[in-house]
Design a protein around this motif. Sequence first.
Motif, mmCIF file in Angstrom:
data_model
loop_
_atom_site.group_PDB
_atom_site.id
_atom_site.type_symbol
_atom_site.label_atom_id
_atom_site.label_comp_id
_atom_site.label_asym_id
_atom_site.label_seq_id
_atom_site.Cartn_x
_atom_site.Cartn_y
_atom_site.Cartn_z
ATOM 1 N N GLU A 133 0.812 -1.204 0.090
ATOM 2 C CA GLU A 133 0.080 -0.075 -0.122
ATOM 3 C C GLU A 133 0.772 1.018 -0.006
ATOM 4 O O GLU A 133 2.098 1.288 0.495
ATOM 5 N N PHE A 134 0.485 2.187 -0.648
ATOM 6 C CA PHE A 134 1.010 3.525 -0.816
ATOM 7 C C PHE A 134 0.517 4.670 -0.241
ATOM 8 O O PHE A 134 -0.715 4.629 -0.270
ATOM 9 N N PHE A 135 1.111 5.530 0.596
ATOM 10 C CA PHE A 135 0.556 6.748 1.008
ATOM 11 C C PHE A 135 0.727 7.859 0.201
ATOM 12 O O PHE A 135 1.882 8.306 -0.088
ATOM 13 N N LEU A 136 -0.415 8.464 -0.042
ATOM 14 C CA LEU A 136 -0.386 9.451 -1.263
ATOM 15 C C LEU A 136 -1.240 10.659 -0.741
ATOM 16 O O LEU A 136 -1.900 10.477 0.138
ATOM 17 N N VAL A 137 -0.907 11.666 -1.428
ATOM 18 C CA VAL A 137 -1.580 13.253 -0.766
ATOM 19 C C VAL A 137 -2.283 13.731 -2.018
ATOM 20 O O VAL A 137 -1.738 13.644 -3.182
ATOM 21 N N HIS A 138 -3.111 14.352 -1.673
ATOM 22 C CA HIS A 138 -3.938 15.429 -2.578
ATOM 23 C C HIS A 138 -3.827 16.737 -2.504
ATOM 24 O O HIS A 138 -3.830 17.130 -1.326
ATOM 25 N N PRO A 139 -3.329 17.371 -3.492
ATOM 26 C CA PRO A 139 -3.009 18.520 -3.433
ATOM 27 C C PRO A 139 -4.114 19.525 -3.021
ATOM 28 O O PRO A 139 -5.474 19.495 -3.615
ATOM 29 N N ARG B 217 -5.922 15.980 1.707
ATOM 30 C CA ARG B 217 -6.051 14.700 1.957
ATOM 31 C C ARG B 217 -5.000 13.936 2.065
ATOM 32 O O ARG B 217 -4.073 14.235 1.035
ATOM 33 N N ALA B 218 -4.648 12.828 2.717
ATOM 34 C CA ALA B 218 -3.854 11.915 2.813
ATOM 35 C C ALA B 218 -4.182 10.497 2.788
ATOM 36 O O ALA B 218 -5.038 10.387 3.936
ATOM 37 N N ARG C 11 -11.682 19.316 -7.488
ATOM 38 C CA ARG C 11 -12.527 18.445 -7.912
ATOM 39 C C ARG C 11 -11.914 17.452 -8.857
ATOM 40 O O ARG C 11 -12.644 16.675 -9.727
ATOM 41 N N LYS C 12 -10.822 17.252 -8.627
ATOM 42 C CA LYS C 12 -9.782 16.283 -9.537
ATOM 43 C C LYS C 12 -9.383 15.066 -8.535
ATOM 44 O O LYS C 12 -9.247 15.322 -7.295
ATOM 45 N N ASP C 13 -9.508 13.905 -8.964
ATOM 46 C CA ASP C 13 -9.024 12.735 -8.142
ATOM 47 C C ASP C 13 -7.958 11.792 -8.819
ATOM 48 O O ASP C 13 -7.144 11.902 -8.660
ATOM 49 N N GLU C 14 -8.682 11.207 -9.903
ATOM 50 C CA GLU C 14 -7.855 10.323 -10.606
ATOM 51 C C GLU C 14 -6.614 11.108 -11.290
ATOM 52 O O GLU C 14 -6.998 12.029 -12.074
ATOM 53 N N GLY C 15 -5.394 10.367 -10.942
ATOM 54 C CA GLY C 15 -4.107 11.378 -11.829
ATOM 55 C C GLY C 15 -3.841 12.628 -10.901
ATOM 56 O O GLY C 15 -2.805 12.980 -11.485
ATOM 57 N N ALA C 16 -4.355 12.926 -9.838
ATOM 58 C CA ALA C 16 -4.030 14.057 -9.248
ATOM 59 C C ALA C 16 -3.296 13.774 -7.853
ATOM 60 O O ALA C 16 -2.702 14.453 -7.510
ATOM 61 N N TRP C 17 -3.389 12.681 -7.305
ATOM 62 C CA TRP C 17 -2.712 12.501 -6.271
ATOM 63 C C TRP C 17 -1.251 12.067 -6.477
ATOM 64 O O TRP C 17 -0.708 12.121 -7.450
ATOM 65 N N SER C 18 -0.445 12.424 -5.382
ATOM 66 C CA SER C 18 1.092 12.559 -5.615
ATOM 67 C C SER C 18 1.815 12.013 -4.242
ATOM 68 O O SER C 18 1.119 11.849 -3.270
ATOM 69 N N ILE C 19 3.132 11.794 -4.428
ATOM 70 C CA ILE C 19 4.007 11.615 -3.242
ATOM 71 C C ILE C 19 4.105 12.933 -2.647
ATOM 72 O O ILE C 19 3.847 13.960 -3.241
ATOM 73 N N PRO C 20 4.237 13.031 -1.265
ATOM 74 C CA PRO C 20 4.611 14.277 -0.779
ATOM 75 C C PRO C 20 5.945 14.643 -1.194
ATOM 76 O O PRO C 20 6.671 14.097 -1.210
ATOM 77 N N GLN D 218 -3.768 4.225 -10.275
ATOM 78 C CA GLN D 218 -5.017 5.106 -11.051
ATOM 79 C C GLN D 218 -4.888 6.495 -10.330
ATOM 80 O O GLN D 218 -5.399 7.502 -10.930
ATOM 81 N N LYS D 219 -4.828 6.774 -9.019
ATOM 82 C CA LYS D 219 -4.865 7.890 -8.288
ATOM 83 C C LYS D 219 -3.603 8.756 -8.591
ATOM 84 O O LYS D 219 -3.834 9.832 -8.600
ATOM 85 N N ILE D 220 -2.442 8.153 -8.542
ATOM 86 C CA ILE D 220 -1.325 8.992 -8.658
ATOM 87 C C ILE D 220 -1.204 9.726 -9.852
ATOM 88 O O ILE D 220 -1.384 9.355 -10.915
ATOM 89 N N ASN D 221 -0.339 10.942 -9.954
ATOM 90 C CA ASN D 221 0.103 11.808 -11.243
ATOM 91 C C ASN D 221 0.731 10.734 -12.176
ATOM 92 O O ASN D 221 1.786 10.130 -11.627
ATOM 93 N N PRO D 222 0.183 10.616 -13.143
ATOM 94 C CA PRO D 222 0.984 9.447 -14.356
ATOM 95 C C PRO D 222 2.392 9.493 -14.487
ATOM 96 O O PRO D 222 3.027 8.599 -14.382
#
Length: 150
Positions: A10-16, A115-116, A23-32, A126-130
């Motif tokens: 499992e990976f811990f990701l953050v949402h900007p 969010r994290a 209003r963005k979700d898929e492809g918007a999450w990132s590593i800190p 699916q969630k992380i910035n491609p």
Amino acid sequence: MFRRMGEGLEFFLVHPGGPFFARKDEGAWSIPKGEAPPDEDLSVRARIEFNEEVGFEPVGDLVSLGWIRQKGGKTVYAWAFEGELPGNFTIRSNTFELEWPPRSGKRQTFPEVDRAEWFPEALARQKINPAQLPLLDRLRSMVSVSPGNQ
């Protein structure tokens, strides 16, 4: 940050935070992540940025994942560590100021991260910035998982 869960990771990701990603979700999450001043040790900066964006300092050794270049041209150097959230975890992020709405003359303050979350590997992909997918691939190739790692 990552953790072993059964036969997977499992990976811990953050949402900007801020209005552009609200209003963005898929492809918007990132590593800190963040920017380092010239001549700063990048692994030290990685620890600082994680703490500033999430609210606690990474514990233990960091493993280098190398670098990637994002769509906008930003180069991101990344490190990973195996860890867990503190029992009383509540996200605490630095903030930034922005004129919002645009051309209104009004300035608002937004969190860098709003969010994290932990994501199983398939969902993290699916969630992380491609542009950051190679970082997950590199970490995956370095870490062994087995049924005993629960």
